[in-house]
Design a protein around this motif. Structure first.
Motif, mmCIF file in Angstrom:
data_model
loop_
_atom_site.group_PDB
_atom_site.id
_atom_site.type_symbol
_atom_site.label_atom_id
_atom_site.label_comp_id
_atom_site.label_asym_id
_atom_site.label_seq_id
_atom_site.Cartn_x
_atom_site.Cartn_y
_atom_site.Cartn_z
ATOM 1 N N VAL A 167 53.764 30.250 50.045
ATOM 2 C CA VAL A 167 52.894 31.143 50.813
ATOM 3 C C VAL A 167 53.091 30.873 52.296
ATOM 4 O O VAL A 167 53.032 29.726 52.735
ATOM 5 N N THR A 168 53.306 31.928 53.060
ATOM 6 C CA THR A 168 53.437 31.800 54.523
ATOM 7 C C THR A 168 52.327 32.531 55.261
ATOM 8 O O THR A 168 52.184 32.392 56.471
ATOM 9 N N ASP A 169 51.527 33.315 54.533
ATOM 10 C CA ASP A 169 50.402 34.040 55.129
ATOM 11 C C ASP A 169 49.117 33.421 54.608
ATOM 12 O O ASP A 169 48.815 33.462 53.415
ATOM 13 N N GLN A 170 48.334 32.809 55.508
ATOM 14 C CA GLN A 170 47.105 32.155 55.097
ATOM 15 C C GLN A 170 46.155 33.106 54.378
ATOM 16 O O GLN A 170 45.426 32.684 53.480
ATOM 17 N N CYS A 171 46.182 34.358 54.755
ATOM 18 C CA CYS A 171 45.285 35.320 54.132
ATOM 19 C C CYS A 171 45.621 35.553 52.662
ATOM 20 O O CYS A 171 44.779 36.029 51.890
ATOM 21 N N ASP A 172 46.839 35.237 52.273
ATOM 22 C CA ASP A 172 47.284 35.487 50.897
ATOM 23 C C ASP A 172 47.095 34.267 49.993
ATOM 24 O O ASP A 172 47.270 34.353 48.790
ATOM 25 N N LEU A 173 46.687 33.136 50.596
ATOM 26 C CA LEU A 173 46.642 31.903 49.825
ATOM 27 C C LEU A 173 45.567 31.931 48.739
ATOM 28 O O LEU A 173 45.799 31.494 47.613
ATOM 29 N N GLU A 174 44.389 32.480 49.069
ATOM 30 C CA GLU A 174 43.318 32.478 48.082
ATOM 31 C C GLU A 174 43.727 33.252 46.834
ATOM 32 O O GLU A 174 43.457 32.834 45.705
ATOM 33 N N ARG A 175 44.421 34.386 47.029
ATOM 34 C CA ARG A 175 44.884 35.169 45.876
ATOM 35 C C ARG A 175 45.853 34.344 45.025
ATOM 36 O O ARG A 175 45.735 34.302 43.793
ATOM 37 N N VAL A 176 46.796 33.684 45.677
ATOM 38 C CA VAL A 176 47.780 32.885 44.948
ATOM 39 C C VAL A 176 47.095 31.737 44.196
ATOM 40 O O VAL A 176 47.435 31.447 43.047
ATOM 41 N N LEU A 177 46.090 31.138 44.827
ATOM 42 C CA LEU A 177 45.398 30.028 44.170
ATOM 43 C C LEU A 177 44.586 30.506 42.974
ATOM 44 O O LEU A 177 44.462 29.796 41.976
ATOM 45 N N ARG A 178 44.014 31.698 43.061
ATOM 46 C CA ARG A 178 43.314 32.244 41.904
ATOM 47 C C ARG A 178 44.269 32.409 40.727
ATOM 48 O O ARG A 178 43.959 32.050 39.584
ATOM 49 N N LEU A 179 45.445 32.961 41.019
ATOM 50 C CA LEU A 179 46.434 33.152 39.953
ATOM 51 C C LEU A 179 46.934 31.802 39.422
ATOM 52 O O LEU A 179 47.146 31.636 38.211
ATOM 53 N N ALA A 180 47.116 30.850 40.327
ATOM 54 C CA ALA A 180 47.563 29.523 39.905
ATOM 55 C C ALA A 180 46.530 28.862 38.998
ATOM 56 O O ALA A 180 46.871 28.207 38.004
ATOM 57 N N GLN A 181 45.250 29.047 39.325
ATOM 58 C CA GLN A 181 44.200 28.465 38.490
ATOM 59 C C GLN A 181 44.156 29.131 37.124
ATOM 60 O O GLN A 181 43.949 28.473 36.104
ATOM 61 N N ILE A 182 44.370 30.460 37.096
ATOM 62 C CA ILE A 182 44.455 31.141 35.800
ATOM 63 C C ILE A 182 45.618 30.581 34.991
ATOM 64 O O ILE A 182 45.511 30.372 33.777
ATOM 65 N N ALA A 183 46.740 30.317 35.659
ATOM 66 C CA ALA A 183 47.907 29.767 34.961
ATOM 67 C C ALA A 183 47.613 28.382 34.400
ATOM 68 O O ALA A 183 47.993 28.057 33.262
ATOM 69 N N VAL A 184 46.938 27.539 35.161
ATOM 70 C CA VAL A 184 46.596 26.201 34.686
ATOM 71 C C VAL A 184 45.627 26.277 33.514
ATOM 72 O O VAL A 184 45.720 25.494 32.551
ATOM 73 N N LEU A 185 44.712 27.233 33.569
ATOM 74 C CA LEU A 185 43.729 27.386 32.499
ATOM 75 C C LEU A 185 44.272 28.168 31.314
ATOM 76 O O LEU A 185 43.544 28.410 30.341
ATOM 77 N N SER A 186 45.520 28.569 31.383
ATOM 78 C CA SER A 186 46.185 29.264 30.268
ATOM 79 C C SER A 186 47.448 28.491 29.908
ATOM 80 O O SER A 186 48.572 28.929 30.187
ATOM 81 N N PRO A 187 47.316 27.306 29.314
ATOM 82 C CA PRO A 187 48.448 26.383 29.141
ATOM 83 C C PRO A 187 49.557 26.911 28.246
ATOM 84 O O PRO A 187 50.677 26.416 28.317
ATOM 85 N N HIS A 188 49.285 27.919 27.412
ATOM 86 C CA HIS A 188 50.314 28.419 26.513
ATOM 87 C C HIS A 188 50.962 29.706 27.011
ATOM 88 O O HIS A 188 51.704 30.340 26.268
ATOM 89 N N LYS A 189 50.684 30.056 28.260
ATOM 90 C CA LYS A 189 51.264 31.272 28.822
ATOM 91 C C LYS A 189 52.233 30.918 29.942
ATOM 92 O O LYS A 189 52.133 29.863 30.572
ATOM 93 N N ASP A 190 53.165 31.838 30.197
ATOM 94 C CA ASP A 190 54.187 31.623 31.221
ATOM 95 C C ASP A 190 53.578 31.791 32.600
ATOM 96 O O ASP A 190 53.072 32.873 32.938
ATOM 97 N N PRO A 191 53.595 30.772 33.456
ATOM 98 C CA PRO A 191 53.017 30.899 34.791
ATOM 99 C C PRO A 191 53.672 32.012 35.614
ATOM 100 O O PRO A 191 52.985 32.706 36.379
ATOM 101 N N ASN A 192 54.992 32.182 35.464
ATOM 102 C CA ASN A 192 55.662 33.238 36.234
ATOM 103 C C ASN A 192 55.153 34.618 35.828
ATOM 104 O O ASN A 192 55.004 35.522 36.667
ATOM 105 N N GLY A 193 54.883 34.797 34.543
ATOM 106 C CA GLY A 193 54.346 36.069 34.088
ATOM 107 C C GLY A 193 52.976 36.333 34.670
ATOM 108 O O GLY A 193 52.651 37.473 35.049
ATOM 109 N N ILE A 194 52.150 35.286 34.762
ATOM 110 C CA ILE A 194 50.816 35.444 35.356
ATOM 111 C C ILE A 194 50.936 35.778 36.833
ATOM 112 O O ILE A 194 50.218 36.637 37.362
#
Length: 823
Positions: A167-194
């Motif tokens: 991430v290079t735009d601070q305004c976009d970080l919260e969105r990326v972190l939300r998706l990253a948290q969904i990926a961590v909380l979905s251990p059997h799913k592909d993070p790239n797909g999320i």
């Protein structure tokens, strides 16, 4: 290992302004258990340092130290480093913990109703010359399992790290972190797909996860710092079914906080009584490794303070109630409205915070050096840097010790060979050499040969103990009421005074000087056959000596005389008596052969085990043991049969091959038997004579010395005792007694030669060929199969190799860190 230099104010370590009470010198003492600053020192009225204007200054050493710890953490070598220096941020839900993190790191974390942080966040900030950037990675230390009877989150051997986004735009970080948290909380799913789906409304599979989202933030405005943000502890859940989530978050916090190298940053809201803070209660709980002594407190939401809250804050800042080793700080963050507007920059927020603490009631308190994010940032960075420096020598030592331990265990595994046939051939050569060296003997210390000789010595002793015994008492002798000569049957000497006649229990066997066993008193038993003193064992085998009386010998010759002439000595009876003397031979040989078989079998197994100790988990080891045992069993069976055949031949018919030796043994036995018989006759004569005089008080009894002198006076013996009517029977027994010695010596010699030539020699010279043939050493595929470890040992070997690689990488990182810090 070289020790690491730890002076906190050299080689690039940032030093606070003179007005600050945060001294790096004190950090070493506090983190090592010394008192550090006193409460009065903490309360010193000092001038608050201004926020740093030149935030572009970089410190190479703190960055290197933090990066080194980060790399060590990523290696996952918990066996060597169960705890590494880190800062752990803890607090109750909605106590402003995430706001403190956002302010320190100049980011926006995911926010929503309820609990915001649902997994640990690792935040690493570093000063850079370029633009703001953040690399987001997913660090999986645990797997997720729904299988029954297994942990829900089993720990992985090695953490898995996947870059999620850059991430290079601070305004976009919260969105990326939300998706990253969904990926961590979905251990059997592909993070790239999320990430690509970009669906922030997607429902995760689990509510909380112990796996980590890592943020590596670079900005000209940030200090060198690394910390972990944990989910806020939950006091109450609306749905009772979610109670397990409360327990999960509590366990997660305890897991991090109890690490003895962790510095804990505890967030507590101003408008909440600290006694009611669940996170603080957990930190002060049992088995937390003195966590309060590793705590830094931060008071949040000072704009909500009331009179009671202000008094409570004063006490905390002054080191009174709820004192923490590293003291308390106060920070003021943006309101929810400010956050929702999205127009407030990091600089604006810090300026607003500075303005807030310049007003009442905070400006009236003597703790200005502990107000504001800038003071907290500076303290955390310095404390973490000093803490890492303080821990590096111990970290280095633990890694070095663990590396030695792993290397030693790996030495018990054979090296993987690229030439399996050669490896098998070499292993066979080692086994054969070990067997030959021990079988051959000749060394000063050889346990196998020593024990083998002991068994052969025991065999000779058993033959000696089983020598036939001849009772020399005259058949018609009846012991008088008082006997003299028989009072001591061990020697042919007379007793100085009369004694009661011995019973059958006092009759004793006497070993002659030349190996002849004789008896001076008869045993009870029949007179028709030679009496067997030996008793049969459980399998019917006879042990112990055969005992003859003169009467039994005479009866045997009498019943066996078929010549029709009285007084003749039948050669057949002599042969039968000679064979009867050997009655215990079979059991004696069985005992010796059983002992030798057990000895050699155990030693061969030991020789293989010693030689192939590092291959005990392979098919090669098992096959070699089996082949060696088979070869030995076959050889021993053959030689045992040959030895038993020799015994059978000896028991079939007396045969002489060494006439001269036999003649010498007969002469020796003849001389001794007749000397003993003469003394026996003298004793019998005087026993009767002295018994007739026993009624007279003035009677002088003959002494042993008197009787011995009479026995040596042949003229007296001839004139007084006359010819010995048992002479022919004694002469007849000379042959069986002498033959026993000849036959036993011959059988012992045959046994030794057969074992040496038919067993020891092939084991020494031919075992190698049998092994090579049985192991198919010319077939590479089969040799590879032989050398392969069993599944459990191979799994352990792979674990050790992985761990050794990690430890070596850890040592490399420490060496690089040392070289950098010493620049």
């Amino acid at each position: 290992m070289e020790s690491f230099a730890t002076p906190p104010q050299v080689r690039g370590l940032p030093v606070p302004d003179s007005g600050s009470t945060i001294h790096a010198d004190d950090d070493f003492g506090m983190l090592n258990g010394s008192d550090g600053e006193s409460a009065e020192d903490q309360n010193e009225d000092t001038t608050s340092p201004p926020p740093p204007d030149d935030a572009t200054a970089t410190f190479v050493m703190p960055r290197t130290l933090i990066k080194t710890i980060q790399k060590l953490e990523a290696l996952g070598i918990d066996s060597a480093l169960p705890s590494l220096p880190k800062i752990v941020v803890a607090g109750d839900q909605s106590h402003g913990k995430s706001s403190v993190i956002e302010a320190i790191c100049d980011i926006s974390l995911p926010r929503s109703s309820g609990t915001c942080t649902r997994c640990p966040f690792e935040l690493v900030t570093t000063t850079s010359d370029g633009e703001w950037s953040c690399k987001v990675s997913l660090v999986s230390k645990y797997a997720y399992s729904t299988a029954p009877n297994t942990p829900t989150w089993p720990k992985l051997i090695t953490p898995e790290i996947k870059v999620f986004d850059m991430v290079t735009d601070q305004c976009d970080l919260e969105r990326v972190l939300r998706l990253a948290q969904i990926a961590v909380l979905s251990p059997h799913k592909d993070p790239n797909g999320i990430r690509k789906a970009n669906n922030m409304e997607q429902q995760p599979d689990v509510s909380f996860s112990p796996n980590i989202i890592r943020l590596e933030i670079a900005s000209p405005k940030l200090p060198e710092l690394s910390l972990y943000d944990l989910p806020g502890t939950i006091n109450v859940v609306e749905d009772p079914k979610d109670q397990h989530l409360v327990d999960f978050v509590d366990r997660l916090l305890k897991t991090y906080v109890k690490e003895d190298k962790a510095i804990v940053l505890l967030a507590v809201a101003t408008n909440v009584d600290v006694e009611n803070c669940k996170a603080f209660s957990l930190i002060r709980g049992d088995n937390m490794n003195n966590a309060p002594d590793r705590c830094i407190g931060v008071i949040t939401k000072p704009d909500l303070v009331d009179r009671a809250g202000l008094a409570r804050a004063k006490s905390m800042l002054s080191g009174g109630k709820w004192r923490l080793r590293h003291g308390w700080y106060v920070t003021k963050q943006l309101s929810q409205d400010d956050l929702d507007s999205g127009t407030i920059t990091h600089e604006n927020a810090r300026e607003a915070e500075k303005h807030f603490f310049a007003g009442e009631p905070w400006s009236e308190l003597p703790f200005t050096d502990r107000f504001g994010i800038w003071n907290l940032q500076s303290a955390l960075s310095q404390k973490l840097t000093a803490h890492i420096l303080d821990c590096l020598p111990q970290i280095s030592l633990r890694i070095d010790n663990k590396l030695r331990e792993v290397t030693h265990e790996l030495s018990g595994f054979p090296e993987k060979s690229g030439a399996p046939c050669i490896e098998v051939h070499s292993a066979v050569g080692d086994v054969v050499q070990c067997v030959a060296k021990n079988i051959k003997g000749g060394r000063l210390e050889n346990g196998f040969r020593d024990e083998y000789r002991r068994i052969l010595d025991e065999l000779r002793k058993d033959f000696k103990a089983a020598r036939p015994q001849l009772t020399l008492v005259s058949p018609d002798f009846k012991a008088p009421a008082y006997g003299v000569g028989d009072s001591d049957d061990e020697t042919p000497e007379a007793s100085p005074c009369p004694t009661p006649a011995p019973t059958s229990q006092s009759a004793k066997a006497r070993k002659g000087e030349n190996g002849v066993a004789i008896r001076t008193q008869p045993r009870s038993g029949g007179r028709n056959l030679p009496h067997k003193g030996a008793k049969p064992e459980g399998d019917g085998a006879v042990t112990g000596p055969t005992i003859f009386t003169l009467a039994q010998v005479r009866d045997a010759y009498k019943s066996g005389n078929r010549a029709g002439l009285p007084g003749g000595l039948s050669p057949e009876v002599t042969d039968a008596l000679s064979l009867r003397c050997l009655a215990a031979v079979r059991s004696i040989f069985k005992k010796a052969l059983d002992g030798i078989e057990q000895l050699i079998a155990q030693n061969l197994q030991h020789f293989v085990q010693t030689t192939l100790s590092i291959r005990q988990g392979t098919k090669l080891y098992r096959q070699v043991q089996a082949i060696v045992h088979t070869v030995f069993t076959g050889l021993f069976k053959t030689e045992k049969k040959a030895i038993n055949d020799d015994v059978a031949r000896e028991l079939h018919l007396p045969i002489l091959t060494d006439e001269e030796n036999f003649r010498a043994k007969k002469e020796a036995k003849h001389a001794f038997l007749f000397k003993a018989r003469t003394l026996r006759r003298v004793n019998e004569y005087f026993d009767h004579d002295d018994a007739k005089k026993s009624d007279s008080k003035k009677t002088r009894f003959t002494t042993r010395e008197d009787r011995k002198k009479r026995a040596e006076d042949q003229k007296w013996v001839d004139s007084t005792l006359g010819p010995d009517v048992e002479k022919d029977m004694i002469e007849a027994m000379v042959v069986p007694l002498a033959y026993y010695e000849i036959a036993c010596a011959r059988m012992q010699s045959n046994l030794t030669m057969k074992l040496e030539f038919g067993l020891m020699r092939p084991l020494e010279q031919e075992l190698g060929l049998k092994l090579l043939e049985g192991l198919h050493y010319t077939v590479p595929e089969y040799c590879s199969e032989l050398l392969a470890e069993d599944a459990a040992r191979e799994h352990r070997r792979q674990e050790l190799l992985v761990e050794m690689e990690k430890l070596q990488r850890a040592m490399d990182e420490l060496n690089n860190c040392r070289n950098t810090t010493e620049v």
